[in-house]
Design a protein around this motif. Structure first.
Motif, PDB file in Angstrom:
ATOM      1  N   GLN A 175      19.179 -39.448  -2.875  1.00  0.00           N
ATOM      2  CA  GLN A 175      18.367 -38.243  -2.735  1.00  0.00           C
ATOM      3  C   GLN A 175      17.199 -38.287  -3.711  1.00  0.00           C
ATOM      4  OE1 GLN A 175      22.058 -36.228  -3.529  1.00  0.00           O
ATOM      5  NE2 GLN A 175      21.608 -34.824  -1.856  1.00  0.00           N
ATOM      6  N   SER A 216      14.459 -39.745  -3.813  1.00  0.00           N
ATOM      7  CA  SER A 216      13.800 -41.015  -4.112  1.00  0.00           C
ATOM      8  C   SER A 216      12.315 -41.017  -3.760  1.00  0.00           C
ATOM      9  CB  SER A 216      14.505 -42.167  -3.408  1.00  0.00           C
ATOM     10  OG  SER A 216      14.444 -42.022  -2.012  1.00  0.00           O
ATOM     11  N   ARG A 227      21.885 -44.375 -11.961  1.00  0.00           N
ATOM     12  CA  ARG A 227      21.987 -43.281 -11.000  1.00  0.00           C
ATOM     13  C   ARG A 227      23.138 -42.353 -11.374  1.00  0.00           C
ATOM     14  NH1 ARG A 227      24.339 -46.190  -5.513  1.00  0.00           N
ATOM     15  NH2 ARG A 227      26.371 -46.716  -6.361  1.00  0.00           N
ATOM     16  N   PHE A 245      21.586 -40.000  -6.842  1.00  0.00           N
ATOM     17  CA  PHE A 245      20.148 -40.084  -7.073  1.00  0.00           C
ATOM     18  C   PHE A 245      19.864 -40.934  -8.302  1.00  0.00           C
ATOM     19  CE2 PHE A 245      21.794 -36.133  -8.767  1.00  0.00           C
ATOM     20  CZ  PHE A 245      21.300 -36.078 -10.064  1.00  0.00           C
TER      21      PHE A 245
END
Length: 139
Positions: A7, A9, A81, A98
């Motif tokens: 998410q 990105s 992440r 993410f």
């Protein structure tokens, strides 16, 4: 080339406040939050190195931000992440992931063509970073 995984990105890099807000959202949902890192961000490399232990009983997102910053001290030149795991029946999988840290240079990927018997042609993706030995790929 900027790696586009998980998410957010396509957004600018997240600040610590942004990370705190997203981690608190996951915690409020009852998800276990973890921090992971890698120097091989291939899309099929789903098994990144875990930083510390999963935070199953954590109620404060400040602990997540602390762990992210500790991981940055050790692996600041690699990909880091945050993931959130939903252990509820029927899901038992990652609900959110993410990237919170990137190397200064992201070399990207190339498409490799493999020709087989007859007219059989296969394509695969190869990371330019993987051409160097592990530990020497970024910083």
């Amino acid at each position: 080339m900027r790696i586009r995984q998980g998410q957010f990105s396509f957004l600018p890099d997240l600040t610590d406040d942004d990370i705190h807000a997203q981690a608190q959202y996951a915690i409020d949902k009852g998800w276990a939050v973890s921090v992971e890192w890698t120097d091989d961000p291939h899309p099929r490399n789903t098994y990144w190195e875990m930083w510390g232990h999963p935070m199953f009983d954590n109620k404060d997102a400040a602990a997540v931000v602390f762990e992210v910053n500790e991981c940055r001290k050790e692996h600041g030149g690699k990909y880091i992440r945050v993931i959130a795991f939903d252990a509820s029946h029927g899901w038992e999988s990652i609900r959110m992931a993410f990237i919170v840290n990137r190397p200064a240079e992201e070399p990207g990927f190339r498409v490799v063509r493999q020709e087989g018997e007859g007219r059989s042609v296969r394509y695969t993706i190869e990371s330019y970073a993987a051409q160097r030995p592990e530990g020497q790929r970024y910083a």
